[in-house]
Write a protein that holds these residues in place. Structure first.
Motif, PDB file in Angstrom:
ATOM      1  N   PRO A   1      27.157 -40.609  -7.502  1.00 45.93           N
ATOM      2  CA  PRO A   1      27.944 -40.705  -6.278  1.00 45.93           C
ATOM      3  C   PRO A   1      28.481 -39.320  -5.911  1.00 45.93           C
ATOM      4  N   PRO A   2      28.488 -38.962  -4.622  1.00 48.56           N
ATOM      5  CA  PRO A   2      28.207 -39.809  -3.454  1.00 48.56           C
ATOM      6  C   PRO A   2      26.811 -39.613  -2.899  1.00 48.56           C
ATOM      7  N   HIS A   3      25.829 -39.305  -3.739  1.00 49.86           N
ATOM      8  CA  HIS A   3      24.509 -38.931  -3.250  1.00 49.86           C
ATOM      9  C   HIS A   3      23.570 -40.105  -2.991  1.00 49.86           C
ATOM     10  N   ALA A   4      23.986 -41.316  -3.282  1.00 54.27           N
ATOM     11  CA  ALA A   4      23.099 -42.462  -3.083  1.00 54.27           C
ATOM     12  C   ALA A   4      22.786 -42.662  -1.604  1.00 54.27           C
ATOM     13  N   ILE A   5      21.597 -43.194  -1.319  1.00 52.89           N
ATOM     14  CA  ILE A   5      21.187 -43.470   0.048  1.00 52.89           C
ATOM     15  C   ILE A   5      20.826 -44.943   0.169  1.00 52.89           C
ATOM     16  N   ASP A   6      20.705 -45.424   1.402  1.00 55.61           N
ATOM     17  CA  ASP A   6      20.347 -46.815   1.666  1.00 55.61           C
ATOM     18  C   ASP A   6      18.823 -46.938   1.661  1.00 55.61           C
ATOM     19  N   LEU A   7      18.277 -47.308   0.519  1.00 52.43           N
ATOM     20  CA  LEU A   7      16.820 -47.400   0.401  1.00 52.43           C
ATOM     21  C   LEU A   7      16.242 -48.524   1.245  1.00 52.43           C
ATOM     22  N   GLN A   8      17.017 -49.567   1.517  1.00 45.62           N
ATOM     23  CA  GLN A   8      16.519 -50.666   2.332  1.00 45.62           C
ATOM     24  C   GLN A   8      16.228 -50.221   3.760  1.00 45.62           C
ATOM     25  N   ALA A   9      16.915 -49.177   4.201  1.00 44.40           N
ATOM     26  CA  ALA A   9      16.672 -48.659   5.538  1.00 44.40           C
ATOM     27  C   ALA A   9      15.476 -47.718   5.578  1.00 44.40           C
ATOM     28  N   MET A  10      14.865 -47.459   4.420  1.00 42.48           N
ATOM     29  CA  MET A  10      13.730 -46.535   4.344  1.00 42.48           C
ATOM     30  C   MET A  10      12.598 -47.204   3.578  1.00 42.48           C
ATOM     31  N   PRO A  11      11.900 -48.160   4.201  1.00 40.29           N
ATOM     32  CA  PRO A  11      10.881 -48.951   3.497  1.00 40.29           C
ATOM     33  C   PRO A  11       9.700 -48.140   2.981  1.00 40.29           C
ATOM     34  N   ASN A  12       9.439 -46.971   3.574  1.00 40.23           N
ATOM     35  CA  ASN A  12       8.314 -46.147   3.133  1.00 40.23           C
ATOM     36  C   ASN A  12       8.627 -45.341   1.876  1.00 40.23           C
ATOM     37  N   LEU A  13       9.925 -45.267   1.520  1.00 39.66           N
ATOM     38  CA  LEU A  13      10.350 -44.469   0.373  1.00 39.66           C
ATOM     39  C   LEU A  13      10.595 -45.388  -0.823  1.00 39.66           C
ATOM     40  N   GLN A  14       9.856 -45.161  -1.879  1.00 36.35           N
ATOM     41  CA  GLN A  14       9.961 -45.985  -3.074  1.00 36.35           C
ATOM     42  C   GLN A  14      10.458 -45.153  -4.255  1.00 36.35           C
ATOM     43  N   VAL A  15      11.344 -45.749  -5.052  1.00 38.68           N
ATOM     44  CA  VAL A  15      11.810 -45.069  -6.258  1.00 38.68           C
ATOM     45  C   VAL A  15      10.706 -45.136  -7.305  1.00 38.68           C
ATOM     46  N   ALA A  16      10.109 -43.986  -7.566  1.00 39.69           N
ATOM     47  CA  ALA A  16       8.995 -43.925  -8.517  1.00 39.69           C
ATOM     48  C   ALA A  16       9.478 -43.853  -9.953  1.00 39.69           C
ATOM     49  N   MET A  17      10.674 -43.304 -10.158  1.00 39.60           N
ATOM     50  CA  MET A  17      11.218 -43.179 -11.509  1.00 39.60           C
ATOM     51  C   MET A  17      12.713 -42.928 -11.410  1.00 39.60           C
ATOM     52  N   ALA A  18      13.482 -43.587 -12.246  1.00 41.32           N
ATOM     53  CA  ALA A  18      14.932 -43.396 -12.279  1.00 41.32           C
ATOM     54  C   ALA A  18      15.332 -42.961 -13.681  1.00 41.32           C
ATOM     55  N   LEU A  19      15.852 -41.755 -13.792  1.00 48.15           N
ATOM     56  CA  LEU A  19      16.230 -41.194 -15.083  1.00 48.15           C
ATOM     57  C   LEU A  19      17.752 -41.160 -15.191  1.00 48.15           C
TER      58      LEU A  19
ATOM     59  N   LEU B   1      14.797 -37.363   4.115  1.00 50.89           N
ATOM     60  CA  LEU B   1      13.809 -38.099   3.318  1.00 50.89           C
ATOM     61  C   LEU B   1      12.930 -39.010   4.162  1.00 50.89           C
ATOM     62  N   GLN B   2      13.009 -38.914   5.483  1.00 50.52           N
ATOM     63  CA  GLN B   2      12.307 -39.862   6.338  1.00 50.52           C
ATOM     64  C   GLN B   2      10.785 -39.761   6.249  1.00 50.52           C
ATOM     65  N   ASP B   3      10.261 -38.622   5.797  1.00 51.73           N
ATOM     66  CA  ASP B   3       8.811 -38.477   5.667  1.00 51.73           C
ATOM     67  C   ASP B   3       8.335 -38.623   4.226  1.00 51.73           C
ATOM     68  N   GLY B   4       9.250 -38.919   3.308  1.00 55.07           N
ATOM     69  CA  GLY B   4       8.878 -39.033   1.899  1.00 55.07           C
ATOM     70  C   GLY B   4       8.334 -40.398   1.538  1.00 55.07           C
ATOM     71  N   GLN B   5       7.619 -40.451   0.432  1.00 54.25           N
ATOM     72  CA  GLN B   5       7.082 -41.713  -0.087  1.00 54.25           C
ATOM     73  C   GLN B   5       7.548 -41.993  -1.507  1.00 54.25           C
ATOM     74  N   ARG B   6       7.731 -40.928  -2.310  1.00 56.00           N
ATOM     75  CA  ARG B   6       8.138 -41.106  -3.707  1.00 56.00           C
ATOM     76  C   ARG B   6       9.488 -40.433  -3.940  1.00 56.00           C
ATOM     77  N   LEU B   7      10.420 -41.187  -4.491  1.00 55.11           N
ATOM     78  CA  LEU B   7      11.732 -40.656  -4.822  1.00 55.11           C
ATOM     79  C   LEU B   7      11.965 -40.774  -6.325  1.00 55.11           C
ATOM     80  N   TYR B   8      12.353 -39.674  -6.930  1.00 59.67           N
ATOM     81  CA  TYR B   8      12.689 -39.639  -8.350  1.00 59.67           C
ATOM     82  C   TYR B   8      14.184 -39.341  -8.443  1.00 59.67           C
ATOM     83  N   THR B   9      14.924 -40.208  -9.109  1.00 62.72           N
ATOM     84  CA  THR B   9      16.370 -40.039  -9.196  1.00 62.72           C
ATOM     85  C   THR B   9      16.767 -39.616 -10.604  1.00 62.72           C
ATOM     86  N   VAL B  10      17.761 -38.732 -10.660  1.00 65.98           N
ATOM     87  CA  VAL B  10      18.291 -38.264 -11.938  1.00 65.98           C
ATOM     88  C   VAL B  10      19.808 -38.437 -11.890  1.00 65.98           C
TER      89      VAL B  10
END
Length: 377
Positions: free
Chosen positions: A278-296, A214-223
């Motif tokens: 779980p266990p798919h969560a990632i450390d979003l603080q370590a990836m400042p360019n990646l923002q959670v755009a929507m959490a479902l 996910l290092q090149d991503g900007q928008r993350l959508y979680t389900v």
């Protein structure tokens, strides 16, 4: 020159269906060059590939490490995407043979660098270890099949309790958010690449590679949602819609059930959709360019009163499922220990100095391919 970016994936996995391979998606068959490395355990295949990968990273090339699900510290392959070159372990259980010999593929046989007499002296021990490893994997896969039956039961209670019209509405809103403003390109066929981001390994479920994907991503959508709530189906729909719109996708499958999808990455719109249980969560603080755009959260659409009717059954299923999973992992771990023991018969027979010379020769050839490809670009 800045160091290249490293991506870690699994091209195969230990699943309830047995060993499941996505090796055909490591690299395209019309690649610049595919080196297929053959040889027994302990001959240095993984080290051979890793050192070439590290050398290319130091030269600024992005590199993919394709990790081994039966030993996540080892590699099954290395890919340098920009120049379309791959080095792949071609031994069992992921047997790979040249599809376009000479034109694209060639075999590097590290067995050329062993003392045959020393290996043959351990023939009976090697045969015995190989037989035990095969037996241990059969037991492990049997336990995973048992776990699948139990998980199906567990999922059935949740599925029966879902408020599906609300799930479908939430899915439509998610799709609208992801693909807003994206025009369909019907004249451009999309490419899908299928791999695993996580794996059932001797160390259990290993998920330490997600950040590299996910290092090149900007928008993350979680389900998120309990088993049976419909998470894999939503991810499958995202992949299908992206494909229909002509967008290339990276589809990462569930390490337990490869029919299910855990994550879809759409590089062209810098978006990713992933199972957030779980266990798919990632450390979003370590990836400042990646923002959670929507959490479902699909658990919002569970009829809890109905689900509570099966409280005892679900509790039992959870315990039995975990026990079967733990038993499978224990046998995979024992297979790894036996494999390490078998390596002890090969390592003393190897001429590693000669292998080092061969590795340097292959590295120089890869650098030559890079000069050709980049010179044409």
């Amino acid at each position: 020159m800045p160091r290249g970016k490293l991506k870690k994936v699994f091209p195969g996995g230990n699943t309830y269906m047995g060993f499941y391979s996505f090796y055909d998606f490591i690299i395209e068959p019309d690649a610049t060059r595919i080196f297929i490395v053959k040889g027994g355990p302990g001959v240095g295949k993984s080290t051979f590939m890793r050192k070439i990968g590290e050398a290319m990273l130091e030269r600024g090339f992005d590199v993919e490490f394709h990790c081994c699900s039966s030993d996540n510290e080892s590699l099954d392959g290395v890919v340098i995407p920009k120049i379309r070159v791959a080095i792949i372990d071609g031994t069992a259980p992921h047997i790979v043979d040249p599809k376009n010999p000479g034109a694209v593929d060639e075999i590097i046989h590290l067995g050329d660098y062993w003392d045959e007499g020393k290996v043959r002296a351990s023939k009976e021990e090697v045969l015995q270890d190989n037989q035990r490893i095969s037996r241990l994997y059969r037991i492990a896969y049997s336990a995973l099949k048992e776990a699948k039956v139990i998980r199906d039961e567990w999922e059935s209670y949740v599925t029966e309790s879902m408020l599906w019209p609300r799930v479908y509405q939430a899915k439509a809103e998610l799709l609208e958010a992801i693909f807003a403003g994206v025009r369909s390109r019907y004249n451009q066929p999309a490419r899908e690449r299928h791999l695993f981001a996580t794996a059932l390994t001797p160390r259990g479920l290993v998920t330490g590679n997600l950040e590299t994907l996910l290092q090149d991503g900007q928008r993350l959508y979680t389900v998120a949602g309990d088993p049976g709530s419909g998470v894999p189906g939503i991810l499958a729909t995202v992949a299908r819609v992206a494909n229909e719109k002509g967008l290339n996708t990276e589809v990462y499958h569930c390490p337990f059930d490869p029919n299910n999808i855990d994550m879809v990455i759409i590089p062209e719109i810098q978006a990713a959709v992933m199972n957030w249980q779980p266990p798919h969560a990632i450390d979003l603080q370590a990836m400042p360019n990646l923002q959670v755009a929507m959490a479902l959260d699909l658990n919002r659409f569970i009829d809890r009163e109905h689900l509570n009717l099966y409280g005892n059954e679900i509790a039992s299923a959870v315990v039995r499922y975990q026990a079967a999973l733990d038993r499978a992992i224990a046998h995979i771990r024992e297979a790894k220990i036996t494999h390490d023991h078998m390596e002890g018969y090969y390592i003393p027979a190897m001429n590693f100095e000669a292998i080092d010379y061969k590795r340097e020769e292959i590295l120089q050839r890869i650098l030559g391919y890079a000069a050709e490809v980049l010179g044409q670009a």
